[in-house]
Every structure is written in structure tokens, then in C-alpha cells.
Design an enzyme around this catalytic site. Structure first.
Site, PDB file in Angstrom:
ATOM      1  N   SER A 151      91.968  33.493  54.569  1.00  0.00           N
ATOM      2  CA  SER A 151      90.652  33.031  54.140  1.00  0.00           C
ATOM      3  C   SER A 151      90.810  32.059  52.968  1.00  0.00           C
ATOM      4  CB  SER A 151      89.795  34.213  53.696  1.00  0.00           C
ATOM      5  OG  SER A 151      90.375  34.774  52.520  1.00  0.00           O
ATOM      6  N   ASP A 201      90.423  31.733  58.496  1.00  0.00           N
ATOM      7  CA  ASP A 201      89.290  32.617  58.733  1.00  0.00           C
ATOM      8  C   ASP A 201      88.081  32.118  57.939  1.00  0.00           C
ATOM      9  OD1 ASP A 201      87.910  34.848  59.642  1.00  0.00           O
ATOM     10  OD2 ASP A 201      88.656  36.163  58.041  1.00  0.00           O
ATOM     11  N   HIS A 202      86.965  31.907  58.601  1.00  0.00           N
ATOM     12  CA  HIS A 202      85.721  31.456  57.953  1.00  0.00           C
ATOM     13  C   HIS A 202      85.923  30.206  57.100  1.00  0.00           C
ATOM     14  CE1 HIS A 202      83.237  34.812  59.222  1.00  0.00           C
ATOM     15  NE2 HIS A 202      84.264  35.588  58.974  1.00  0.00           N
ATOM     16  N   GLU A 247      81.119  29.834  64.834  1.00  0.00           N
ATOM     17  CA  GLU A 247      80.180  30.969  64.907  1.00  0.00           C
ATOM     18  C   GLU A 247      78.746  30.480  65.061  1.00  0.00           C
ATOM     19  OE1 GLU A 247      80.903  34.077  62.039  1.00  0.00           O
ATOM     20  OE2 GLU A 247      78.766  34.351  61.651  1.00  0.00           O
ATOM     21  N   SER A 249      86.048  46.373  61.246  1.00  0.00           N
ATOM     22  CA  SER A 249      86.534  47.560  60.534  1.00  0.00           C
ATOM     23  C   SER A 249      85.425  48.601  60.527  1.00  0.00           C
ATOM     24  CB  SER A 249      86.874  47.209  59.080  1.00  0.00           C
ATOM     25  OG  SER A 249      87.992  46.363  59.023  1.00  0.00           O
ATOM     26  N   ASN A 296      88.358  41.041  64.769  1.00  0.00           N
ATOM     27  CA  ASN A 296      88.749  40.768  63.384  1.00  0.00           C
ATOM     28  C   ASN A 296      88.701  42.016  62.513  1.00  0.00           C
ATOM     29  OD1 ASN A 296      88.601  38.189  64.413  1.00  0.00           O
ATOM     30  ND2 ASN A 296      87.556  37.344  62.625  1.00  0.00           N
ATOM     31  N   ASP A 317      89.819  43.361  58.594  1.00  0.00           N
ATOM     32  CA  ASP A 317      90.314  43.125  57.238  1.00  0.00           C
ATOM     33  C   ASP A 317      90.136  44.391  56.391  1.00  0.00           C
ATOM     34  OD1 ASP A 317      91.118  42.100  54.830  1.00  0.00           O
ATOM     35  OD2 ASP A 317      89.424  40.760  54.549  1.00  0.00           O
TER      36      ASP A 317
HETATM   37  P1  13P Z   1      85.870  43.595  58.291  1.00  0.00           P
HETATM   38  O1  13P Z   1      85.321  43.450  56.898  1.00  0.00           O
HETATM   39  O2  13P Z   1      85.022  44.503  59.112  1.00  0.00           O
HETATM   40  O3  13P Z   1      87.296  44.007  58.289  1.00  0.00           O
HETATM   41  O4  13P Z   1      85.768  42.180  59.007  1.00  0.00           O
HETATM   42  C1  13P Z   1      86.751  41.217  58.822  1.00  0.00           C
HETATM   43  C2  13P Z   1      86.402  39.932  59.483  1.00  0.00           C
HETATM   44  O5  13P Z   1      85.516  39.838  60.308  1.00  0.00           O
HETATM   45  C3  13P Z   1      87.207  38.764  59.101  1.00  0.00           C
HETATM   46  O6  13P Z   1      86.778  37.594  59.717  1.00  0.00           O
END
Ligand code: 13P
Length: 284
Positions: free
Chosen positions: A49, A81-82, A133, A211, A230, A232
Site C-alpha cells: 500500500s 494495493d489501493h 474498484e 479478514s 484480500n 491484511d
Molecule cells: P482486511 O482489513 O479485511 O484485511 O482487508 C484488506 C484489504 O482489503 C486490502 O486491500
């Protein structure tokens, strides 16, 4: 080996499993994810990220992942990521990322399309695949918060037009998951997911905020078209809980490697358990 996400996610979509996307921040997280994925003979996505870049340095992370991928016998994807801007996506592509997510989903539709198209053009010329997205997840990701009342589920028509208007390779959708720690049990809109998948069957769908989502829900989501998942927060929690417990049990210890090593092992176990749920073991 480092590869882009196109073939890997196409195979997952076709054969009904999902590839895990796991966030990295340092040497230990990279080693833990690579060990877990290698033990399971699974393709894997290592995700960076903007905050991770700020913390560890883009060149450091790329060098560590490149080396790890070179030594491993599994397909490895290095993903942004993002990515909040076209500039950062370009920088990561130039640095050697093999997939980038451009996330301008907070902008009006036309602006989201324009930014995403720009990244797609730059990435595809260089053999890099692109995720974007449409819709908005609740929760906090990379210090950006979306309140629950501002979350917006992805609409089928808008998913169809967004993919056609941008030429992206995979699509992140909002169907009820949230980034970070859940307060209650997450409820996923499986009907919406299936409708989106049936409308754009060639586009692998991505589930963010996974998660804390129960294994049965993840399996159901995969059946209905999710090809990339995904994770994290689950990794952070496994790491932090373990090193916390170890430090409490051995308050006098100054063995940094033993403490961090225990955290690393906890992440590896989490990775292996997730890969079993995702069905990607043995697919490398
Ligand atoms: P979590 O916070 O649920 O692990 O999501 C991580 C995520 O979507 C990273 O892009």
C-alpha cells in the site's frame, strides 16, 4: 517467478478457486507469506500500500520481493494495493510491480473511469495487469476511512459499464465486506455477487476486506465468482498477538529475532489456513 495477474486470476476464475492477496510491510511479512504459499504450492499476491511504501521504501520492498520470487517455484504477483493516484501507479509499474490497483472509486464515475483508463494504457503497454474498484467499502484502509453509512454496494449495471469503459483486468466490488476489524458478523450480498459475475463472467472479481469473514462465506463467495481475496488485518493480528504474548511471557528477553520470528511463524500459519480455504493449494 514474478508474473502479472492476468493468467493467474483467469485460471482461478475458470477452475473455481481464489488467489490470496496478502499485504506486506517488511522482511518478516514477505518471508512468512512466501513460506506459506511455497509450502502449499499456491500462487500468491504480495501487496504493497502507499503507507507500506512510506514505511519501508519502494526500492527496498521491490528488491526483497524480486529476490524472494526468483528463489520460489510458485507464481508471485507484486501488486500496488489501493493506489490513490495515476502517478503512484506509474511509479510502481516503473519500479517492477506486475499488477496495480488504481483506486479512484471515491471520485465521480467519469473521473474514476478517466484515471483508471490512463493507468490501464500505461500498464498494458508494459505487460502489467490492472485492478480497479466500483462501489465503496466501509472501514479504514491505509488511513482512509469510509463510514458505514457512506459505504455503497456495487451495482450490476455500473460494474458492466465500468469494465467496458476502462479495459481493466479485474474488478473489486463492494458486497458487504469492510476493511479492518468487524464489529459484528459480516453479511455478504451473495445474490448481488452472482449477478455481477454472470454479467461480466470474463472479469475476475476481487473481495477486499476479507479478514474476519467466516470460511463458509469465503467459500460461497468463491463459488459465486470471487477469484482474488484480500487479507491484511488477520495477518497483523496474528503477528501482534503472538509477539505480545511472547513479550509478556518473557519480559526480560532481548532476543529480537526470537520475538519477530514467532510473529513471522504466526503469519505463515495464517497464510496456510487461508490458502486451504481459498482452494489454491497445489495450483502453482
Ligand atoms: P482486511 O482489513 O479485511 O484485511 O482487508 C484488506 C484489504 O482489503 C486490502 O486491500
Amino acid at each position: 517467478m514474478l508474473v502479472n495477474a492476468k493468467q493467474v486470476l483467469a485460471a482461478a476464475s475458470r477452475e473455481g478457486y481464489a488467489v490470496g492477496h496478502f499485504n506486506i510491510n517488511n522482511l518478516e511479512t514477505i518471508q512468512a507469506i512466501m513460506s506459506g504459499a511455497t509450502a502449499k504450492k499456491s500462487p500468491v499476491i504480495l501487496a504493497v500500500s502507499k503507507s507500506a511504501i512510506k514505511y519501508a521504501g519502494l526500492d527496498n520492498l521491490v528488491a526483497l520481493v524480486r529476490l524472494a520470487a526468483q528463489k520460489a517455484d510458485i507464481p508471485v504477483i507484486l501488486n500496488l494495493d489501493h493506489g490513490p493516484s495515476v502517478e503512484l501507479a506509474r511509479e510502481c509499474i516503473d519500479a517492477g510491480f506486475t499488477n496495480v490497483m488504481i483506486d479512484t472509486s471515491g471520485l465521480p464515475y467519469a473521473d474514476n473511469v478517466a484515471a483508471t483508463r490512463e493507468v490501464v494504457a500505461y500498464a498494458h503497454e508494459r505487460g502489467v495487469s490492472v485492478e480497479a474498484e466500483i462501489g465503496a467499502l466501509a472501514g479504514t484502509e491505509d488511513n482512509i476511512s469510509v463510514a458505514e453509512q457512506d459505504a455503497r454496494y456495487t451495482k450490476v449495471e455500473e460494474a458492466v459499464s465500468f469494465v467496458a469503459d476502462t479495459g481493466i483486468d479485474s474488478l473489486a466490488i463492494a458486497i458487504g465486506t469492510a476493511h479492518g476489524v468487524y464489529k459484528g458478523e459480516p453479511r455478504l450480498d451473495f445474490d448481488r455477487l452472482l449477478a455481477i459475475h454472470q454479467a461480466i463472467p470474463e472479469t475476475p472479481l476481487v473481495l477486499h476486506g476479507s479478514s474476519g469473514v467466516p470460511a463458509e462465506s469465503l467459500r460461497e463467495a468463491i463459488k459465486r465468482g470471487i477469484a482474488k481475496i484480500n487479507i491484511d488485518t488477520d495477518l497483523r493480528q496474528a503477528f501482534l498477538r503472538t509477539i505480545n504474548a511472547k513479550m509478556n511471557a518473557e519480559p526480560e528477553s532481548v532476543d529480537l529475532r526470537a520475538i519477530l520470528g514467532a510473529g513471522r511463524e504466526a503469519i505463515q500459519h495464517t497464510i496456510e489456513a487461508k490458502i486451504d480455504i481459498f482452494g489454491s493449494a497445489g495450483r502453482a
